[in-house]
Design a protein around this motif. Sequence first.
Motif, PDB file in Angstrom:
ATOM      1  N   SER A  80       0.561  -1.274   0.085  1.00 44.12           N
ATOM      2  CA  SER A  80       0.084  -0.017  -0.149  1.00 44.12           C
ATOM      3  C   SER A  80       1.016   1.308   0.029  1.00 44.12           C
ATOM      4  O   SER A  80       0.249   2.292  -0.023  1.00 44.12           O
ATOM      5  N   THR A  83      -0.025   3.806  -2.910  1.00 53.32           N
ATOM      6  CA  THR A  83      -1.164   4.357  -2.544  1.00 53.32           C
ATOM      7  C   THR A  83      -1.310   5.354  -1.319  1.00 53.32           C
ATOM      8  O   THR A  83      -1.773   6.498  -1.623  1.00 53.32           O
ATOM      9  N   PHE A 253      -0.285   3.602   6.696  1.00 46.59           N
ATOM     10  CA  PHE A 253      -1.789   3.033   6.346  1.00 46.59           C
ATOM     11  C   PHE A 253      -2.681   4.356   6.594  1.00 46.59           C
ATOM     12  O   PHE A 253      -2.165   5.218   7.257  1.00 46.59           O
ATOM     13  N   LEU A 259      -6.806   0.245   4.470  1.00 52.40           N
ATOM     14  CA  LEU A 259      -6.184  -0.357   3.246  1.00 52.40           C
ATOM     15  C   LEU A 259      -5.537  -1.541   3.832  1.00 52.40           C
ATOM     16  O   LEU A 259      -5.458  -2.483   2.981  1.00 52.40           O
ATOM     17  N   THR A 260      -5.678  -1.971   5.013  1.00 55.84           N
ATOM     18  CA  THR A 260      -5.157  -3.265   5.707  1.00 55.84           C
ATOM     19  C   THR A 260      -6.195  -3.446   6.788  1.00 55.84           C
ATOM     20  O   THR A 260      -6.366  -2.441   7.556  1.00 55.84           O
TER      21      THR A 260
END
Length: 408
Positions: A80, A83, A253, A259-260
């Motif tokens: 990620s 992102t 994050f 995202l996770t």
Amino acid sequence: MSTVVVQDLEQFPRVELVNYYCPGGFHPVHLNDTFKNGQYRVINKLGYGSYGTVWLVYDTILKRYASLKILAAEVSDSYSEITVIQHLQQHATGSGKEYVVEIFDFFQHTGPNGLHHCIVMEVLGPPISSDIEKIYPDEAFPIEVAKRISAQISHGLAYIHTAGIVHGDLHMSNILLHSPIISSWTSDSDFEKYFGRPRQRPLTLLGTDELAAPSPHIPSYLVFVNNRNSLLKLCLSDPTQIHVKICDFGEAFIPTMQLTPLPPRGIPIFYAAPEVIFGDPSGLPADIWALAVLICYIIEGGFIFSSYRGIRKEVIKSMVLTLGKLPERWWFSWEERSEWFNEDGEWWKNGVKIFPKSNGSGGKPKGGGGEIATLNEITRRMIKYDPKERASIDEVIEWMNQNGWFVN
């Protein structure tokens, strides 16, 4: 050139884990390799980590040098970082941007070990965890330098937090020194003066003197990361101009975007907030906890919560000795608590109650009693067990401004 073995499971000094050159792992890189249709030419190696390798490259289109991070293929599938960085570029506001690494470009590269995400960044100096005793004989930053570095990190973190991003891995090795002189260099020789010439060692088979058979999955040779004391001296040459930047969003994050399910747990245990240690969902306050530990280390030269070789149970023990008994949900999930404490959180040994001194930070204060006393005021607000009770980054910066901790 001397040789190394390809099958060794140990990390060689100044080189990445060799056995991770395999399908799904690191991309094999050689000097003068090019990426993105020839735009980026590899000059030297800058570093490596668990997730990838980092290279000094020359941008043949924009005519400038840059840092290229190539992520391992299996990491790239679910990673990620890009992102998060794109979200940061689009949504972060306010001041502090100058204390966060500048990202130039993203692209993907397909190699023999898979598809790799690649990130192109500005070239920075060494981390503040480097051998500063080469510059400062007492092995510690002078107090005014330490305060300036701490303020810059805080402003950089504030910029990151405006985008709702948790950095997740705030520690000494992820704070890099910056010098504007680096961006003025125009030749490979300029960089060799401070980064050294590339040092190569060919790969050999384990237990033999034979060169490893050519394989598309492994490089023909390894490139070692050079000692950079001269670069460290350059970045620290003028105490009034010292500049640092937060880097590495590999553990970052965005809680609101989920995202996770849970953020990665790669932060060193010394900096980890209790919610991270015990596996609870975490957010921006986890960065505040790590920032408190980081600042105290920069100012005092020691960790708030001590441990021998970073052993988890000893870090938790130090937390309890410093802050008191853990909240119930963590206390009863900590199986080793009975080694030191009774169920009331009191330290007992052989059935006898003892009264230890608080660990505090393990270093030797160097800023005078007044500096340490004022630092303790904000630190106590940053390391509350309850994340909701911790100071926000804006409150930390307000305290710094009131106490003369300025970025310049």
